[in-house]
Motif scaffolding. Structure first.
Motif, PDB file in Angstrom:
ATOM      1  N   TYR A 173       0.816  -1.215   0.000  1.00  0.00           N
ATOM      2  CA  TYR A 173       0.000   0.000   0.000  1.00  0.00           C
ATOM      3  C   TYR A 173       0.848   1.263   0.000  1.00  0.00           C
ATOM      4  O   TYR A 173       0.405   2.308  -0.491  1.00  0.00           O
ATOM      5  N   ASN A 174       2.056   1.180   0.531  1.00  0.00           N
ATOM      6  CA  ASN A 174       2.948   2.339   0.449  1.00  0.00           C
ATOM      7  C   ASN A 174       3.257   2.667  -1.006  1.00  0.00           C
ATOM      8  O   ASN A 174       3.303   3.842  -1.400  1.00  0.00           O
ATOM      9  N   TYR A 175       3.466   1.642  -1.810  1.00  0.00           N
ATOM     10  CA  TYR A 175       3.680   1.858  -3.242  1.00  0.00           C
ATOM     11  C   TYR A 175       2.390   2.312  -3.928  1.00  0.00           C
ATOM     12  O   TYR A 175       2.400   3.225  -4.760  1.00  0.00           O
ATOM     13  N   LEU A 176       1.284   1.682  -3.588  1.00  0.00           N
ATOM     14  CA  LEU A 176       0.014   2.000  -4.235  1.00  0.00           C
ATOM     15  C   LEU A 176      -0.382   3.452  -4.002  1.00  0.00           C
ATOM     16  O   LEU A 176      -0.967   4.103  -4.880  1.00  0.00           O
ATOM     17  N   ASN A 177      -0.037   3.972  -2.842  1.00  0.00           N
ATOM     18  CA  ASN A 177      -0.384   5.353  -2.508  1.00  0.00           C
ATOM     19  C   ASN A 177       0.365   6.381  -3.356  1.00  0.00           C
ATOM     20  O   ASN A 177       0.043   7.574  -3.317  1.00  0.00           O
ATOM     21  N   ARG A 178       1.347   5.933  -4.109  1.00  0.00           N
ATOM     22  CA  ARG A 178       2.051   6.853  -5.004  1.00  0.00           C
ATOM     23  C   ARG A 178       1.172   7.271  -6.191  1.00  0.00           C
ATOM     24  O   ARG A 178       1.430   8.290  -6.828  1.00  0.00           O
TER      25      ARG A 178
END
Length: 209
Positions: A173-178
């Motif tokens: 989710y840290n990546y998805l939030n980009r």
């Protein structure tokens, strides 16, 4: 999704209600069993025109309220075919999908050292996309053909992350939030899913307006 009036795009192809009424056959027509989801909407204010578009994953066919059941059954396959032809012309190729994936990698995931080998459409009703890390292949549900580009990009981006992270943990989710417009995309997909599930497969209950 892009809504469109078939009476405008296919004015030279679409039969009028008067033309349909001239058709004769024994008994009511039988519809093919493999039609995609559709909903017939009868409209009191509509006198002669017929239109069709996809709304929330369901093809809506708007007809005059006074059209007979025979005329309705005759026009349904024709209108569905017109919608599918229109969507077919807007379908991105596998190469275009892969190019989108590479652009998203460069923009949002420059720190990734893995890239997809292929991205292609797949008939999937339960998922928007899937990824196989072993051969780096990504598949996108063909339900998204004709969807806004930002939604398609979001699903491809989601699957790109799975090339490195199989599950949906916090790193994922840290990546998805980009991704920009993430909430907008999720809202669209939620509405699309609700529309698709409203009647299961095949015909959705008709509506009188």
């Amino acid at each position: 999704m892009d809504n469109f009036e078939q009476e405008i795009l296919f004015a030279d192809l679409m039969p009028s209600v008067a033309q349909i009424s001239k058709r004769r056959s024994q008994g009511l027509p039988t519809l093919p069993s493999d039609l995609p989801q559709y909903r017939v909407v009868r409209k009191e204010r509509r006198r002669r025109s017929i239109s069709a578009f996809r709304q929330g994953g369901v093809i809506e066919i708007h007809i005059p309220a006074k059209m007979s059941k025979r005329q309705e059954l005759e026009i349904i396959p024709e209108m569905i075919a017109m919608v599918l032809r229109r969507e077919g012309r807007s379908r991105k190729t596998d190469l275009q999908l892969l190019e989108i994936g590479m652009e998203l990698l460069a923009k949002y995931l420059p720190d990734f050292d893995v890239a997809p080998a292929s991205i292609n459409w797949r008939n999937m009703s339960e998922r928007w996309g899937s990824c196989t890390t072993v051969d780096r292949t990504i598949r996108i549900s063909d339900r998204l053909i004709g969807a806004p580009n930002y939604v398609l990009n979001y699903i491809i981006f989601h699957e790109l992350i799975h090339l490195r992270i199989p599950g949906h943990d916090q790193d994922f989710y840290n990546y998805l939030n980009r991704f920009t417009d993430q909430q907008k995309c999720e809202a669209f997909l939620e509405g699309f899913e609700l529309g698709s599930q409203s009647g299961g497969s095949g015909v959705v209950p008709a509506v009188n307006i």
